[in-house]
Design a protein around this motif. Structure first.
Motif, PDB file in Angstrom:
ATOM      1  N   GLN A 507       1.054  23.114   5.280  1.00  0.00           N
ATOM      2  CA  GLN A 507       1.099  22.018   6.244  1.00  0.00           C
ATOM      3  C   GLN A 507       0.595  22.442   7.615  1.00  0.00           C
ATOM      4  N   ASP A 508       0.238  23.699   7.784  1.00  0.00           N
ATOM      5  CA  ASP A 508      -0.382  24.110   9.035  1.00  0.00           C
ATOM      6  C   ASP A 508      -1.856  23.717   9.079  1.00  0.00           C
ATOM      7  N   VAL A 509      -2.424  23.297   7.947  1.00  0.00           N
ATOM      8  CA  VAL A 509      -3.788  22.768   7.897  1.00  0.00           C
ATOM      9  C   VAL A 509      -3.713  21.397   7.243  1.00  0.00           C
ATOM     10  N   ILE A 510      -4.079  20.353   7.972  1.00  0.00           N
ATOM     11  CA  ILE A 510      -3.977  18.993   7.451  1.00  0.00           C
ATOM     12  C   ILE A 510      -5.299  18.268   7.657  1.00  0.00           C
ATOM     13  N   TYR A 511      -5.463  17.136   6.969  1.00  0.00           N
ATOM     14  CA  TYR A 511      -6.729  16.415   6.935  1.00  0.00           C
ATOM     15  C   TYR A 511      -6.510  14.921   7.239  1.00  0.00           C
ATOM     16  N   PRO A 512      -6.123  14.570   8.467  1.00  0.00           N
ATOM     17  CA  PRO A 512      -5.910  13.151   8.774  1.00  0.00           C
ATOM     18  C   PRO A 512      -7.218  12.375   8.757  1.00  0.00           C
ATOM     19  N   LYS A 513      -7.129  11.121   8.350  1.00  0.00           N
ATOM     20  CA  LYS A 513      -8.296  10.251   8.258  1.00  0.00           C
ATOM     21  C   LYS A 513      -7.969   8.914   8.920  1.00  0.00           C
ATOM     22  N   ALA A 514      -8.996   8.250   9.408  1.00  0.00           N
ATOM     23  CA  ALA A 514      -8.803   6.941  10.032  1.00  0.00           C
ATOM     24  C   ALA A 514     -10.039   6.084   9.804  1.00  0.00           C
ATOM     25  N   TRP A 515      -9.788   4.838   9.379  1.00  0.00           N
ATOM     26  CA  TRP A 515     -10.829   3.814   9.287  1.00  0.00           C
ATOM     27  C   TRP A 515     -10.552   2.777  10.367  1.00  0.00           C
ATOM     28  N   VAL A 516     -11.591   2.337  11.063  1.00  0.00           N
ATOM     29  CA  VAL A 516     -11.465   1.257  12.029  1.00  0.00           C
ATOM     30  C   VAL A 516     -12.489   0.182  11.676  1.00  0.00           C
ATOM     31  N   PHE A 517     -12.001  -1.021  11.417  1.00  0.00           N
ATOM     32  CA  PHE A 517     -12.859  -2.164  11.103  1.00  0.00           C
ATOM     33  C   PHE A 517     -12.789  -3.140  12.278  1.00  0.00           C
ATOM     34  N   SER A 518     -13.932  -3.644  12.714  1.00  0.00           N
ATOM     35  CA  SER A 518     -13.944  -4.492  13.909  1.00  0.00           C
ATOM     36  C   SER A 518     -14.858  -5.684  13.702  1.00  0.00           C
ATOM     37  N   SER A 519     -14.548  -6.761  14.414  1.00  0.00           N
ATOM     38  CA  SER A 519     -15.413  -7.934  14.468  1.00  0.00           C
ATOM     39  C   SER A 519     -15.195  -8.597  15.830  1.00  0.00           C
ATOM     40  N   PHE A 520     -16.216  -9.325  16.308  1.00  0.00           N
ATOM     41  CA  PHE A 520     -16.094  -9.943  17.628  1.00  0.00           C
ATOM     42  C   PHE A 520     -17.024 -11.144  17.737  1.00  0.00           C
ATOM     43  N   PHE A 521     -16.696 -12.000  18.692  1.00  0.00           N
ATOM     44  CA  PHE A 521     -17.558 -13.114  19.095  1.00  0.00           C
ATOM     45  C   PHE A 521     -17.476 -13.241  20.603  1.00  0.00           C
ATOM     46  N   GLN A 522     -18.638 -13.321  21.269  1.00  0.00           N
ATOM     47  CA  GLN A 522     -18.692 -13.437  22.722  1.00  0.00           C
ATOM     48  C   GLN A 522     -19.683 -14.531  23.092  1.00  0.00           C
ATOM     49  N   ASP A 523     -19.267 -15.419  24.009  1.00  0.00           N
ATOM     50  CA  ASP A 523     -20.125 -16.501  24.476  1.00  0.00           C
ATOM     51  C   ASP A 523     -20.095 -16.532  25.997  1.00  0.00           C
ATOM     52  N   ASP A 524     -21.271 -16.313  26.603  1.00  0.00           N
ATOM     53  CA  ASP A 524     -21.424 -16.480  28.048  1.00  0.00           C
ATOM     54  C   ASP A 524     -22.033 -17.860  28.261  1.00  0.00           C
ATOM     55  N   TRP A 525     -21.170 -18.781  28.638  1.00  0.00           N
ATOM     56  CA  TRP A 525     -21.503 -20.215  28.637  1.00  0.00           C
ATOM     57  C   TRP A 525     -21.773 -20.659  30.070  1.00  0.00           C
ATOM     58  N   ARG A 526     -23.010 -21.115  30.325  1.00  0.00           N
ATOM     59  CA  ARG A 526     -23.372 -21.628  31.644  1.00  0.00           C
ATOM     60  C   ARG A 526     -22.929 -23.078  31.754  1.00  0.00           C
ATOM     61  N   LEU A 527     -21.707 -23.268  32.273  1.00  0.00           N
ATOM     62  CA  LEU A 527     -21.206 -24.624  32.456  1.00  0.00           C
ATOM     63  C   LEU A 527     -22.034 -25.387  33.484  1.00  0.00           C
ATOM     64  N   ALA A 528     -22.561 -24.661  34.452  1.00  0.00           N
ATOM     65  CA  ALA A 528     -23.459 -25.219  35.465  1.00  0.00           C
ATOM     66  C   ALA A 528     -24.358 -24.077  35.908  1.00  0.00           C
ATOM     67  N   ASN A 529     -25.377 -24.416  36.695  1.00  0.00           N
ATOM     68  CA  ASN A 529     -26.299 -23.377  37.137  1.00  0.00           C
ATOM     69  C   ASN A 529     -25.605 -22.313  37.974  1.00  0.00           C
ATOM     70  N   ASN A 530     -24.476 -22.640  38.560  1.00  0.00           N
ATOM     71  CA  ASN A 530     -23.772 -21.686  39.411  1.00  0.00           C
ATOM     72  C   ASN A 530     -22.392 -21.318  38.873  1.00  0.00           C
ATOM     73  N   LEU A 531     -22.105 -21.631  37.611  1.00  0.00           N
ATOM     74  CA  LEU A 531     -20.793 -21.335  37.036  1.00  0.00           C
ATOM     75  C   LEU A 531     -20.964 -20.878  35.584  1.00  0.00           C
ATOM     76  N   THR A 532     -20.477 -19.661  35.290  1.00  0.00           N
ATOM     77  CA  THR A 532     -20.543 -19.095  33.939  1.00  0.00           C
ATOM     78  C   THR A 532     -19.139 -18.800  33.453  1.00  0.00           C
ATOM     79  N   LEU A 533     -18.865 -19.199  32.232  1.00  0.00           N
ATOM     80  CA  LEU A 533     -17.587 -18.910  31.589  1.00  0.00           C
ATOM     81  C   LEU A 533     -17.823 -17.862  30.504  1.00  0.00           C
ATOM     82  N   ASN A 534     -17.132 -16.718  30.608  1.00  0.00           N
ATOM     83  CA  ASN A 534     -17.221 -15.642  29.614  1.00  0.00           C
ATOM     84  C   ASN A 534     -16.028 -15.762  28.670  1.00  0.00           C
ATOM     85  N   VAL A 535     -16.289 -16.161  27.423  1.00  0.00           N
ATOM     86  CA  VAL A 535     -15.230 -16.362  26.434  1.00  0.00           C
ATOM     87  C   VAL A 535     -15.480 -15.433  25.258  1.00  0.00           C
ATOM     88  N   GLY A 536     -14.461 -14.672  24.865  1.00  0.00           N
ATOM     89  CA  GLY A 536     -14.631 -13.751  23.753  1.00  0.00           C
ATOM     90  C   GLY A 536     -13.379 -13.599  22.923  1.00  0.00           C
TER      91      GLY A 536
END
Length: 825
Positions: A507-536
């Motif tokens: 047990q002084d030598v061990i082999y830990p493992k890790a899987w990471v699964f990810s997903s995302f959605f990002q929308d930079d929405w121009r509500l007006a020419n001078n206003l942006t909403l960042n939704v993710g």
């Protein structure tokens, strides 16, 4: 524990096949290494002009992007490399064309370049030379970019670009010469590091993959720019809860270029160390260079660099055995880097990069430790990274990314033998920690990101997978230590012998493992020419496996919503009011998790034997194995709670940026971070002394450790336990920072300052618990207990000592840089 060979082989085969199928490029678990441009084309009366042809060119690389404005007069270019200068051309029949030259951009930037065309009955082109906007009007993120001129003009210790990150007032260095950073009140493992959009973070080291006493893993000659985001990063980026850093490497262009360097640090002017009768000079030499250019003009480019650091440091012995003896502790580091960029067609490009580091140090401590009691410290890093970019249409772009990285960190004892510790006199023999390290840590990353522009929406979505497997050796005091009360004349015989053993063989030598699964959605929405909403929205799942004595639960609740806004009140790109809120999940640091196995009830034990004990070894030998029937005194253990979850934080920000004049901008931002942390809690904590007893005694009550042990829920006894610390979700931290900054692009002047308030409870740096922790409905409960000694816990393997609680700390920082123009003959 035996290695699961079949499982490891199948995983490698799966990742290899997947990498070949997808082009093996860099992951979406990453900070953005590119920039975007958007804008609206109008006429002189501010009426939008649909159908205008917009072309973006980079003469240095031959890159050309073309699009047309939509019905709202809007155009967008995404995922552009921040290389050299760009030219933006806009054309529409019946109007004079406009050409903007000398445009430069930084990675992660989303620039807004609006164009106003003038009516014209003849072919006419209006050329405009100017800089990109100073104010970020489309994103709520709080960030800072360190450009190439900073890297070359400012003095950087060891030519390590990590030293410049503390120019941001949200960033505090862990200590002199350390690559560890505290960002936004978080711990070192809460800060993510990325290179060319690829995760450069070691789950075992809990820092970037680099020598801990050398460079940042990449030679300074390879660095184009560095961006640090301390609050409100996009849902595209995950795995860290306090901030991310992105470094972009250099690439070749259509012009051949190169540079050479020689840096010499002589030690003749060094001061004499305290307690040393001898001056110990520190000598260091660095040399290297880079070269880049075209292989096929406009299509194939190369860039390569090499740098070597030769350090000749020394330490001094203060032991009476040989006082003043100077012991060499040389270190050598080699860094190599090669990158190729291929443009198969205007719509298909591939970038391939290999980077390596070789670092080795002869580590001796000096002082009472005589030569031979140190270790040889070796750090090797190998990274292969690719990026495949496909432009499907002028409104759709796809990026496939991936990486393989191997990190090797071994402290090999010069003598795997017993140590002789003569108190106040000398230390000889082997090093107490023995040989340990990670040999190696292998990490694979693979992901896909799609960028889509539709109407006023700039969307990104995708997902990825990371696989990390570590071979870790850890058994401190494996060779034994004889302790003496003084020098040979005072104490010729040892009074104590200690040696550590793994109760479960292997047990002084061990082999830990890790899987990471990810997903995302990002929308930079121009509500007006001078206003942006960042939704993710982001969702991560981490699966940890092969941790002895801990069937790791899978935390499936890591849903991270993020919302931000950026508002330009006057619509002139000189103002930006920004803010947002978001949740950020932290990946598990493997070394911290492993401590629950290594230091658990079935993990490592340290046997302490007086000379009267029958098991006491024959001097000067160590014990060959754990003595049969040996009785262990009550010991302290660290284990992992069965319901452990990933750490996470909620970030909040509000701020404003204002352009003053043509080249200066000022900004003020309030950043808040509220985090749930891991923390070791003692479930066998002694009963606190009642408050009324303390008050009746005038605030001073003394009891012995034995008396306190009698009040523990489980009374310590032979082969039993005293402190039973469990890694739980009960830690908390809070951070509030009000920062201000100013930049002047023409003068090269920057200023930043920060008023910060932070606190921690139940975890390291700082991590003491001056509270009573008692079970309540299956969880821990905190009760105020003034005047009670603090229970200090440490997740930090680099500094496992006791730490104080910092419930309320205010710090003021003011930092700045200034570049002064020079004129030569």
């Amino acid at each position: 524990m035996p290695r699961k060979g079949a499982h490891a082989t199948s995983v490698r085969l799966f990742v290899l096949v997947s990498s070949l199928c997808f082009g093996l490029t860099s992951p979406s678990l990453a900070q953005k290494p590119t920039f975007d441009i958007e804008g609206i084309v109008t006429d002189a009366q501010q009426a939008v002009l649909p159908g205008a042809a917009v072309t973006l060119r980079n003469a240095a690389t031959g890159l050309v992007r073309e699009t047309t404005t939509d019905t709202n007069g809007r155009y967008v270019f995404t995922s552009l490399p921040p290389a050299e200068q760009y030219v933006l051309e806009t054309e529409l029949a019946g109007f004079a064309s406009e050409r903007r030259e000398n445009l430069t951009f930084n990675a992660g930037q989303r620039a807004v370049l609006n164009v106003a065309l003038k009516l014209s009955t003849v072919e006419e082109t209006i050329t405009v030379t100017g800089d990109t906007p100073l104010v970020q009007t489309t994103s709520a993120e709080v960030s800072r970019t360190i450009e190439s001129r900073d890297l070359t003009a400012l003095p950087v210790a060891e030519r390590n670009y990590f030293r410049l990150l503390t120019l941001d007032s949200n960033v505090v260095a862990r200590g002199p010469g350390s690559n560890g950073l505290y960002v936004g009140g978080g711990d070192v493992w809460n800060f993510g590091t990325y290179v060319d959009g690829t995760n450069n973070f070691s789950k075992w080291l809990t820092l970037q993959r680099a020598p801990q006493r050398g460079s940042a893993g990449f030679a300074l000659e390879t660095v184009k720019e560095v961006q640090i985001i301390t609050n409100q990063f996009s849902a595209e980026f995950g795995g860290h809860s306090s901030g991310v850093m992105s470094m972009i490497t250099k690439s070749g262009t259509n012009s051949f270029s190169g540079a050479g360097l020689v840096v010499i640090r002589p030690g003749d002017m060094d001061a004499r160390p305290p307690l040393s009768a001898t001056k110990i000079p520190f000598n260091q030499q660095q040399f290297g260079g880079n070269v880049g250019g075209p292989i096929v003009k406009d299509r194939v480019f190369f860039f390569g660099s090499y740098e070597r650091r030769r350090e000749r440091s020394q330490v001094s012995v203060t032991s009476l055995v040989d006082p003043g003896l100077v012991v060499p502790t040389p270190a050598d580091e080699d860094q190599g880097h090669v990158r190729g960029d291929i443009r198969f067609t205007p719509a298909q490009t591939l970038a391939v990069r290999y980077n390596m580091v070789r670092w080795k140090q002869d580590n001796e401590s000096g002082g009472l430790q005589l030569p031979g009691t140190g270790y040889i410290w070796t750090n090797n890093v190998d990274t292969i990274q690719n990026t495949w970019t496909s432009i499907i249409s002028d409104r759709l772009l796809n990026e496939v990314r991936g990486q393989f990285s191997r990190y090797y960190d071994l402290r090999a004892a010069k003598c795997d033998c017993v140590q002789f510790n003569r108190q106040g006199y000398s230390i000889t023999g082997g090093v107490a920690t023995g040989t340990w390290g990670v040999i190696p840590e292998d990490t694979w990353d693979l992901s896909n990101t799609t960028s889509l522009w539709r109407g006023n929406h700039s969307m990104k979505f995708g997902g990825g997978v990371t696989y990390d497997v570590t071979t870790q050796r850890y058994l401190p005091n494996q060779n034994g230590v004889y302790n003496f009360a003084g020098g040979p004349a005072v104490a010729p015989n040892p009074n104590l012998f200690t040696q550590a053993f793994a109760l479960v063989p292997g047990q002084d030598v061990i082999y830990p493992k890790a899987w990471v699964f990810s997903s995302f959605f990002q929308d930079d929405w121009r509500l007006a020419n001078n206003l942006t909403l960042n939704v993710g929205l982001r969702y991560d799942v981490e699966v940890v496996d092969d941790i002895p004595d801990w069937p790791a639960p899978v935390d499936k609740n890591n849903v991270d919503p993020r919302v931000g806004f950026a508002w330009d009140p006057r619509g002139d790109q000189r103002w930006s009011v920004r803010g947002g809120v978001g949740r950020f999940t932290q990946q598990n640091p493997i070394f911290t998790i492993v401590k629950g196995a290594v230091l658990g009830r079935n993990g490592i034990v340290t046997l302490a034997l007086p000379p009267s004990d029958p098991a006491f070894p024959t001097f000067p030998n160590a014990l060959p194995a754990f003595p049969p029937g040996a009785v262990l005194p009550a010991r302290n253990i660290q284990e992992i709670a069965s319901d452990l979850e990933n750490e996470y934080a909620w970030q909040y920000s509000i701020g404003a940026q204002r352009q003053l004049g043509a080249r200066t901008s000022v900004a003020v931002d309030l950043n808040v971070n509220r985090a749930q942390k891991h923390g070791f809690l003692d479930r066998n904590f002694p009963t606190p002394i009642p408050r009324e007893v303390v008050n009746a005694a005038g605030g001073t009550v003394v009891r012995t450790s034995a008396q306190a042990d009698l009040t523990r829920p489980i009374v310590p006894g032979p082969n039993g336990f005293r402190r039973m610390e469990y890694l739980t979700n009960e830690g908390r931290s809070w951070y509030e920072g009000l920062g201000r900054g100013a930049r002047s692009r023409g003068l090269g002047l920057e200023h930043s300052a920060q008023l910060r308030r932070l606190g921690h409870l139940g975890h390291s740096r700082p991590g003491c618990l001056p509270r009573r922790l008692a079970p309540r409905h299956g969880r821990a409960r905190a009760e105020r207990q003034p005047l009670q000694p603090a229970l200090c816990v440490g997740l930090d393997r680099h500094d496992p000592g006791l730490l104080r609680e910092l419930p309320h700390v205010q710090r003021h920082h003011a930092r700045g840089t200034q570049h002064l123009a020079q004129r030569g003959c």
